[in-house]
Write a protein that holds these residues in place. Structure first.
Motif, PDB file in Angstrom:
ATOM      1  N   MET A   1       0.125   2.201  -2.153  1.00  0.00           N
ATOM      2  CA  MET A   1       1.440   2.382  -2.779  1.00  0.00           C
ATOM      3  C   MET A   1       1.318   2.274  -4.299  1.00  0.00           C
ATOM      4  O   MET A   1       1.915   3.047  -5.053  1.00  0.00           O
TER       5      MET A   1
ATOM      6  N   GLN B   1       7.105  -1.826   5.688  1.00  0.00           N
ATOM      7  CA  GLN B   1       7.391  -0.696   4.794  1.00  0.00           C
ATOM      8  C   GLN B   1       6.302   0.377   4.937  1.00  0.00           C
ATOM      9  O   GLN B   1       5.121   0.044   5.055  1.00  0.00           O
TER      10      GLN B   1
ATOM     11  N   SER C   1      15.051  -2.186  -3.647  1.00  0.00           N
ATOM     12  CA  SER C   1      14.786  -1.126  -2.666  1.00  0.00           C
ATOM     13  C   SER C   1      16.002  -0.220  -2.566  1.00  0.00           C
ATOM     14  O   SER C   1      17.095  -0.593  -2.999  1.00  0.00           O
TER      15      SER C   1
ATOM     16  N   THR D   1      -0.448  -1.611   0.601  1.00  0.00           N
ATOM     17  CA  THR D   1       0.147  -2.007  -0.676  1.00  0.00           C
ATOM     18  C   THR D   1      -0.651  -1.421  -1.844  1.00  0.00           C
ATOM     19  O   THR D   1      -0.074  -0.899  -2.807  1.00  0.00           O
TER      20      THR D   1
ATOM     21  N   THR E   1       2.029   5.050  -7.122  1.00  0.00           N
ATOM     22  CA  THR E   1       3.033   4.742  -8.143  1.00  0.00           C
ATOM     23  C   THR E   1       2.501   5.066  -9.537  1.00  0.00           C
ATOM     24  O   THR E   1       3.207   5.662 -10.362  1.00  0.00           O
TER      25      THR E   1
ATOM     26  N   THR F   1      12.045   5.393  -2.224  1.00  0.00           N
ATOM     27  CA  THR F   1      12.680   4.434  -3.134  1.00  0.00           C
ATOM     28  C   THR F   1      12.391   4.799  -4.586  1.00  0.00           C
ATOM     29  O   THR F   1      13.293   4.893  -5.425  1.00  0.00           O
TER      30      THR F   1
ATOM     31  N   TRP G   1       8.443   3.820   0.577  1.00  0.00           N
ATOM     32  CA  TRP G   1       8.301   3.420  -0.819  1.00  0.00           C
ATOM     33  C   TRP G   1       8.444   4.621  -1.756  1.00  0.00           C
ATOM     34  O   TRP G   1       9.088   4.533  -2.799  1.00  0.00           O
TER      35      TRP G   1
ATOM     36  N   TYR H   1       7.492  -3.591  -3.720  1.00  0.00           N
ATOM     37  CA  TYR H   1       6.839  -2.773  -2.695  1.00  0.00           C
ATOM     38  C   TYR H   1       5.853  -3.645  -1.909  1.00  0.00           C
ATOM     39  O   TYR H   1       5.626  -4.811  -2.262  1.00  0.00           O
TER      40      TYR H   1
END
Length: 384
Positions: free
Chosen positions: A226, A173, A129, A223, A230, A181, A178, A168
């Motif tokens: 995320m 969070q 992170s 999640t 990504t 990061t 995220w 992640y």
């Protein structure tokens, strides 16, 4: 003893089970506060490697991966002793991928140059992170500034192949956190990036904190969001999404891990290391002191082993191969191994997965769809 003389080339994994302390999410076979055992452990490891090399007739190394734990805690002379044994036991061709995991704290250019001089050509930094509060939650012993400095040091030492590990889906969070990061890490231009969704393992500090209500339970929907973001962001940045949790600039895919995903043979050395050759899988005894004792006494290092039947091997080859999002499982590889094609064995399962929109068969390979990648476990259990 297995007859190893028929071996072609082997991927080699070496386990260094030492850490400064245990991170809150970690359930690996690692031990803190064992500095005085570093020397005896490397002696035992070198001996295990040499014995294998002698029994197997000095096979060729396909890749070498030194993981842990924190291999970068080892002083250079001990690493040199390890490499001496490796070269004695294996033929290591020029240019073979040799990876070493490192913590981005406490290293110097001189140390990194020394590591490179031994033959390591790829470093994997556990960054996890960029946010101080997240690093604190994970009990990491470095700041993001230190991570940036260490990546610069590795570049100065001549490393042209770096991986960064990130996690992640952490408790508390946010998507924005995220994104920050990932953007900060992309700015460092690593050749390879591994992004793992947090798994809260049993017997970890993090699991205890969540049970005690000190830390919120991770949000699985967030999640997944995320992960989707990504995938898009990494594609834009020019990285190949070649495995569920791994991205690389073209040509920098992890050759070592690809051996696992293609279900090819590998040998593991050290405490708790796992090996897989000719449908036989075995694991070494876990504790470093017990491992050292057994090497010194010439006793077996194997704690458990299993011979996998043909059906289990077929299922494992499919499940691991499906993790390779672009390549998938190639029918020609499957057929070469088992004498039957994927559809001969799993025709009805493949048809069902295609109906559900989770997998696709193009006549040459079986792959997960975009949705299948998100719902991998829905796919994998069907083959077992």
């Amino acid at each position: 003893m297995h007859d190893f003389n028929s071996l072609e080339a082997l991927a080699i994994y070496i386990h260094i089970p030492f850490c400064r302390w245990r991170c809150s999410y970690c359930d690996f076979n690692v031990y803190a506060g064992m500095q005085r055992w570093f020397g005896p452990y490397i002696d035992a490891l070198a001996e295990e490697i040499r014995r294998f090399g002698a029994a197997a007739g000095r096979p060729r190394a396909r890749t070498v991966y030194i993981g842990g734990g924190t291999p970068s805690l080892l002083p250079l002379p001990l690493l040199a002793r390890l490499f001496e044994a490796l070269h004695e036991a294996f033929e290591i061709p020029q240019g073979v991928e040799i990876t070493m995991e490192a913590n981005p704290s406490g290293l110097s250019v001189a140390y990194l140059e020394g590591v490179r001089g031994l033959g390591v050509n790829r470093i994997s930094f556990g960054v996890q992170s960029t946010h101080p509060e997240e690093l604190h939650l994970l009990r990491r012993d470095h700041t993001f500034e230190e991570a940036c400095d260490h990546i610069a040091l590795a570049r100065a030492a001549g490393f042209a192949n770096l991986n960064v590990d990130l996690i992640y889906g952490l408790p508390g969070q946010t998507l924005t956190g995220w994104q920050e990061t990932l953007e900060a890490v992309l700015a460092l231009r690593p050749e390879h990036l591994s992004a793992y969704a947090l798994i809260v393992e049993e017997r970890t500090t993090l699991r205890r904190w969540i049970q005690e209500g000190r830390v919120p339970t991770p949000d699985s929907d967030l999640t997944a969001e995320m992960y989707e973001w990504t995938r898009e962001r990494m594609a834009k940045a020019g990285y190949r999404h070649y495995e569920i949790s791994n991205w690389a600039r073209p040509g920098y895919e992890s050759q070592h891990n690809t051996v696992y995903w293609r279900y090819e043979p590998y040998i593991g050395f050290g405490a708790g290391a796992c090996s897989f050759i000719d449908g036989r899988r075995w694991v070494n005894v876990m504790h470093p002191k017990e491992y050292i004792r057994r090497v010194e006494r010439g006793e077996t290092l194997i704690m458990e082993e299993e011979r996998l039947d043909r059906r289990t091997q077929m299922a494992e080859m499919i499940i691991l191969g499906l993790r390779l999002v672009e390549e998938g499982v190639e029918d020609v590889r499957f057929r070469a191994r088992f004498g039957e094609g994927i559809l001969d064995v799993y025709g009805s399962v493949v048809a069902e997965l295609e109906d559900l929109g989770l997998a696709q068969w193009d006549g040459a390979r079986l792959r997960l769809t975009r949705r299948g990648v998100l719902l991998g476990n829905q796919v994998f259990w069907r083959f077992l």
